[in-house]
Design an enzyme around this catalytic site. Structure first.
Site, PDB file in Angstrom:
ATOM      1  N   ASP A   1      -0.044  -4.833  34.173  1.00  0.00           N
ATOM      2  CA  ASP A   1      -1.090  -5.617  33.520  1.00  0.00           C
ATOM      3  C   ASP A   1      -0.492  -5.952  32.161  1.00  0.00           C
ATOM      4  O   ASP A   1      -0.353  -5.072  31.308  1.00  0.00           O
ATOM      5  CB  ASP A   1      -2.368  -4.795  33.341  1.00  0.00           C
ATOM      6  N   HIS A   2      -0.126  -7.214  31.964  1.00  0.00           N
ATOM      7  CA  HIS A   2       0.690  -7.494  30.783  1.00  0.00           C
ATOM      8  C   HIS A   2      -0.068  -7.235  29.477  1.00  0.00           C
ATOM      9  O   HIS A   2       0.541  -7.109  28.422  1.00  0.00           O
ATOM     10  CB  HIS A   2       1.295  -8.899  30.839  1.00  0.00           C
TER      11      HIS A   2
ATOM     12  N   HIS B   1      -7.352  -7.257  32.789  1.00  0.00           N
ATOM     13  CA  HIS B   1      -7.141  -7.210  31.342  1.00  0.00           C
ATOM     14  C   HIS B   1      -8.352  -6.649  30.581  1.00  0.00           C
ATOM     15  O   HIS B   1      -8.221  -5.806  29.704  1.00  0.00           O
ATOM     16  CB  HIS B   1      -6.829  -8.606  30.789  1.00  0.00           C
TER      17      HIS B   1
ATOM     18  N   LYS C   1       1.054  -5.617  25.219  1.00  0.00           N
ATOM     19  CA  LYS C   1       0.861  -6.273  23.919  1.00  0.00           C
ATOM     20  C   LYS C   1       0.824  -5.220  22.822  1.00  0.00           C
ATOM     21  O   LYS C   1       0.154  -4.197  22.957  1.00  0.00           O
ATOM     22  CB  LYS C   1      -0.460  -7.067  23.923  1.00  0.00           C
TER      23      LYS C   1
HETATM   24  C1  BG6 Z   1      -3.083 -14.051  33.132  1.00  0.00           C
HETATM   25  C2  BG6 Z   1      -4.081 -14.935  33.802  1.00  0.00           C
HETATM   26  O1  BG6 Z   1      -3.093 -12.778  33.709  1.00  0.00           O
HETATM   27  O2  BG6 Z   1      -3.404 -13.935  31.759  1.00  0.00           O
HETATM   28  C3  BG6 Z   1      -4.126 -16.287  33.138  1.00  0.00           C
HETATM   29  O3  BG6 Z   1      -3.743 -15.087  35.173  1.00  0.00           O
HETATM   30  C4  BG6 Z   1      -4.354 -16.160  31.652  1.00  0.00           C
HETATM   31  O4  BG6 Z   1      -5.145 -17.102  33.712  1.00  0.00           O
HETATM   32  C5  BG6 Z   1      -3.373 -15.150  31.054  1.00  0.00           C
HETATM   33  O5  BG6 Z   1      -4.177 -17.418  31.050  1.00  0.00           O
HETATM   34  C6  BG6 Z   1      -3.715 -14.866  29.616  1.00  0.00           C
HETATM   35  O6  BG6 Z   1      -2.696 -14.096  29.049  1.00  0.00           O
HETATM   36  P1  BG6 Z   1      -2.387 -14.156  27.500  1.00  0.00           P
HETATM   37  O7  BG6 Z   1      -1.298 -13.167  27.309  1.00  0.00           O
HETATM   38  O8  BG6 Z   1      -2.005 -15.577  27.196  1.00  0.00           O
HETATM   39  O9  BG6 Z   1      -3.663 -13.774  26.825  1.00  0.00           O
END
Ligand code: BG6
Length: 509
Positions: free
Chosen positions: A195-196, A258, A200
């Protein structure tokens, strides 16, 4: 074990020599995120000298084409400019492997190719598989990895791990099934569900903020906190992802992963150690304590929205249903607001309000903690009533990363007038560093075997357990009013009503 409180630059040990296999290397994720992250790790000397990256996909590419395409991707998407000599050196380690994801023979050949690379770079058999394809082929890939034995260490002392991209399932049943398939091939300690948001800096700083300071933790409970608002707003639409997004919607795309992660880190108890399972145990407990939403509660606690035509930064933009590739009567939600309650000692009676959406006025993610009003108000509110505020602690995740505390102060002058002022910490001014991208941190952690910032099987299932009833209820009751917010506004009016019914309102961002 790496320490989530440190920047990668400060981590002394380099990862061990290994081969990274990226399944789906021709896709968007590899170009936008993975390759730029690897390049930046190489640039900062954070990769071992002995490594190879094998890009696996179906397209008719070769090593030369992969290297040329990835160079362009790094030029377009890297957080630092491409430096010729660094790229040339890095690109020597990139290889392309063409096969289908359901071709056992192809996976056998892959195994041979990896063994050749082991010999060329003197790598002891370590493998980091990265499943970066669309989810429809996740299971095929995992099964074939198992079929040819690429899930098992090739030599004593070597390791094999697998990173799996989101979305991990589309509801509770599919997440369970995917966990079961993965579990047939890998043991849980080999699995890194990504989960990226956890990569952060500001999200990791939430742990530091809570547990490396003593002044906030005593206040971090129902006695002092009135409510919490978590916002993840985006001004972009669905870009070129209609095919994926129209099947997915905001609840699956943003809330299940997220936002649930932000909520868990914000609300969890102190872990017994800063170690993968200890941290994840506490996060799971939070998810388990969230009050379940019965179908009858869904319409009271959850608001969905879809954007219609509007304007972003003064430029007209089409509505969701007019986006190329979207069904003209689509009922997919591009906005969700919800109220959750955590039934435990710390949080009983403190609502957590979540909202996320596409085509909102700006990109901003923040957690805002609203403290209770003082027990007795000594000051006349009169003329300044509108300005008086309770204390709000805002943890801004992006952009302009930082933390600020709003409190009331006396306006200079002979009268006792009160006005809110802000105490501010900004990453940029305090540290003056360009913070690493989430994927840099996460790739490095998976390579080093630290799963603290990855999602465990039970965590993903708990999150789906909570949200699947919402999806099921929505499916039974198509939205009567879509589109219900113009692009460039803060979402449907029902989202305001959700808070107004509790005598509150969304923070103006
Ligand atoms: C992704 C979603 O996981 O996260 C996207 O699939 C979204 O729809 C993105 O735009 C948002 O990530 P960040 O890092 O730009 O907030």
């Amino acid at each position: 074990m790496t320490n989530p409180f440190r920047f990668p630059e400060e981590q002394a040990q380099l990862p061990e020599p290994a081969i990274l296999i990226i399944f789906g290397v021709t896709g968007d994720l590899a170009r936008r995120k993975l390759m730029p992250a690897l390049y930046n790790l190489a640039r900062e000397n954070l990769l071992p000298a002995r490594f190879a990256v094998v890009g696996f996909a179906r397209s008719d590419w070769n090593d030369g084409k992969l290297r040329a395409e990835m160079r362009r991707a790094v030029e377009a998407f890297s957080r630092t400019p491409l430096l010729g000599p660094v790229w040339e050196e890095f690109a020597q380690h990139l290889y392309y492997f063409r096969s289908h994801y359901d071709d056992a023979e192809g996976f056998r050949r892959l195994d041979e190719c990896l063994q050749e690379l082991d010999a060329r770079y003197n790598i002891p058999g370590n493998r980091l598989h990265y499943v970066a394809t669309p989810p429809v082929v996740f299971q095929q890939i995992i099964r074939h990895i198992g079929l040819v034995g690429l899930n098992r260490p090739r030599t004593p002392g070597s390791w094999v791990r697998v990173v799996i991209e989101k979305p991990f399932g589309t509801d509770l049943a599919s997440a369970r099934q995917l966990n079961a398939s993965v579990g047939q091939v890998f043991s849980e300690d080999q699995v890194f569900r990504i989960d990226h948001y956890l990569g952060k800096e500001t999200v990791q700083n939430l742990l530091a903020f809570r547990f490396a300071n003593s002044i906030y933790e005593p206040l971090w409970n129902q006695k002092y906190i009135d409510h919490v608002q978590i916002t993840v707003a985006e001004s972009v639409g669905i870009e070129t992802r209609a095919g994926f997004y129209d099947q997915t919607g905001a609840l699956r795309d943003m809330v299940q992963n997220h936002m649930m992660q932000l909520l868990s880190l914000m609300a969890m108890e102190p872990p017994v150690a800063l170690e993968a399972n200890a941290v994840r145990d506490e996060k799971v407990k939070v998810l388990r304590a969230i009050k379940r939403l019965a179908p009858a509660d869904v319409s009271k606690a959850v608001v969905r929205g879809q954007y219609g035509p509007g304007a972003i930064h003064g430029q007209p933009v089409p509505g969701y249903r007019q986006e190329p590739g979207v069904h003209p009567n689509s009922t997919t939600e591009t906005y969700v607001a919800m109220k959750l309650e955590i039934d435990n000692w710390r949080w009983a009676g403190v609502p957590f309000y979540l909202r996320t959406g596409k085509r909102l006025p700006k990109k901003i993610s923040e957690i805002a903690v609203y403290f209770r009003t003082p027990p007795q108000l000594l000051f006349e509110r009169g003329e300044f009533d509108h300005a008086f505020t309770t204390n709000v602690l805002s943890i801004q995740i992006q952009p302009n990363e930082g933390i600020s505390l709003t409190f009331n102060a006396k306006v200079p002058g002979s009268e006792m007038r009160i006005r809110p002022v802000v105490m501010d910490f900004r990453y940029g001014s305090s540290f003056g560093l360009s913070t690493p991208e989430a994927y840099e941190r996460l790739l490095l952690d998976a390579w080093q075997g630290d799963a603290t910032l990855f999602i465990r099987a039970d965590e993903v299932e708990e999150s789906w357990r909570l949200l699947t009833p919402v999806l099921e209820t929505w499916q039974r009751m198509p939205p009567p009013d879509f589109p219900n917010y113009p692009a460039g506004t803060w979402g449907p009016s029902d989202a305001d009503v959700l808070l107004a019914l509790d005598g509150r309102r969304w923070r103006r961002l």
